[in-house]
Design an enzyme around this catalytic site. Structure first.
Site, PDB file in Angstrom:
ATOM      1  CE  LYS A  56      -2.201  -0.134  -1.858  1.00 47.99           C
ATOM      2  NZ  LYS A  56      -1.267  -1.120  -1.284  1.00 47.99           N
TER       3      LYS A  56
ATOM      4  CG  ASN B 235       1.368   9.643  -6.582  1.00 45.21           C
ATOM      5  OD1 ASN B 235       1.315   9.460  -7.789  1.00 45.21           O
ATOM      6  ND2 ASN B 235       1.065   8.700  -5.705  1.00 45.21           N
TER       7      ASN B 235
ATOM      8  NE  ARG C 253       4.546   6.844  -7.121  1.00 47.92           N
ATOM      9  CZ  ARG C 253       5.162   7.967  -6.764  1.00 47.92           C
ATOM     10  NH1 ARG C 253       6.104   8.463  -7.536  1.00 47.92           N
ATOM     11  NH2 ARG C 253       4.831   8.596  -5.648  1.00 47.92           N
TER      12      ARG C 253
ATOM     13  N   GLY D 290      12.479   5.698   3.042  1.00 45.62           N
ATOM     14  CA  GLY D 290      11.143   6.274   3.110  1.00 45.62           C
ATOM     15  C   GLY D 290      10.060   5.319   2.679  1.00 45.62           C
TER      16      GLY D 290
ATOM     17  N   GLY E  17       1.274  -4.632  -0.323  1.00 40.74           N
ATOM     18  CA  GLY E  17       1.065  -6.038  -0.040  1.00 40.74           C
ATOM     19  C   GLY E  17      -0.218  -6.342   0.714  1.00 40.74           C
TER      20      GLY E  17
ATOM     21  CB  ILE F  56       0.549   3.158  -0.386  1.00 43.02           C
ATOM     22  CG1 ILE F  56       1.091   1.815  -0.905  1.00 43.02           C
ATOM     23  CG2 ILE F  56       0.915   3.325   1.093  1.00 43.02           C
ATOM     24  CD1 ILE F  56       2.609   1.707  -0.892  1.00 43.02           C
ATOM     25  CB  SER F  57      -3.259   7.208  -0.447  1.00 43.57           C
ATOM     26  OG  SER F  57      -4.087   6.077  -0.390  1.00 43.57           O
TER      27      SER F  57
END
Length: 208
Positions: free
Chosen positions: A43, A87, A70, A160, A40, A110-111
């Site tokens: 990015k 990933n 993904r 998570g 959010g 997000i990394s």
């Protein structure tokens, strides 16, 4: 005999047309623009805006979006810490190939873990890894919640989730940091302009 990872008898095959020749053909320098931040934070919006700006200038780029990947390349991975690491490693390797092809590769993920982003940076020669940190407060990202993921995470239906029950480790020395100014977010065009200015000043928009 050469051994790479779990493979044996593997040798690197050189080709007569290399990165310099490809960059000369495209009149640009291959690199990776790695956009990181909370879900959010904007990015994907920034990635698509930069992609459009590059296209308008006749520059070839490609967006590697975390969610899109993904659906294919990384569809076998979940969101456990080890899966997140794998990933990012896979995306880093693909981004490296795009940069070697002479493209400006825009990776939007997000990394969350610093060590994984740093590992991707280490893959790129000549410091051609440009880390863009979408430094937006959690409250803002959660208020957007376009995909409804924060609501599910708060309800305990997603475990998570970065920023809620899994950490996000901000960059320590990124090339570009996008922040609010006086509590106001820049427009997509303004944010893209900041990235474009960096690319232009560093010589990525012409062959050198």
């Amino acid at each position: 005999m050469s051994t790479v990872g779990n493979s044996t008898n593997i040798f690197w095959q050189e080709c007569p047309v290399g990165k310099l020749e490809r960059q000369r053909l495209l009149n640009q320098k291959g690199c990776v623009v790695w956009i990181t931040g909370l879900s959010g934070s904007g990015k994907s919006t920034l990635a698509c805006s930069v992609n459009r700006e590059l296209y308008s200038k006749g520059k070839l780029s490609y967006v590697l979006d975390g969610d899109n990947l993904r659906h294919g390349l990384n569809k076998d991975l979940g969101f456990k810490a080890e899966d997140r690491t794998e990933n990012i490693r896979r995306v880093g390797e693909v981004a490296k190939l795009f940069a070697d092809a002479g493209l400006i590769c825009i990776a939007s993920l997000i990394s969350p873990y610093r060590k994984d982003r740093d590992a991707c940076r280490a893959m790129l020669p000549d410091s051609n890894f440009i880390e863009v940190f979408m430094n937006m407060p959690l409250e803002l990202c959660e208020s957007r919640d376009a995909k409804g993921l924060y609501k599910l995470a708060r309800a305990g239906k997603i475990k998570g989730f970065t920023g809620i029950d899994d950490p996000y480790e901000p960059p320590l020395s990124c090339e570009i940091e996008i922040i609010q100014k006086d509590g106001v977010c820049a427009t997509p065009g303004e944010m893209a302009g900041e990235v474009m200015t960096y690319l232009e000043e560093k010589g990525y928009l012409q062959d050198q």
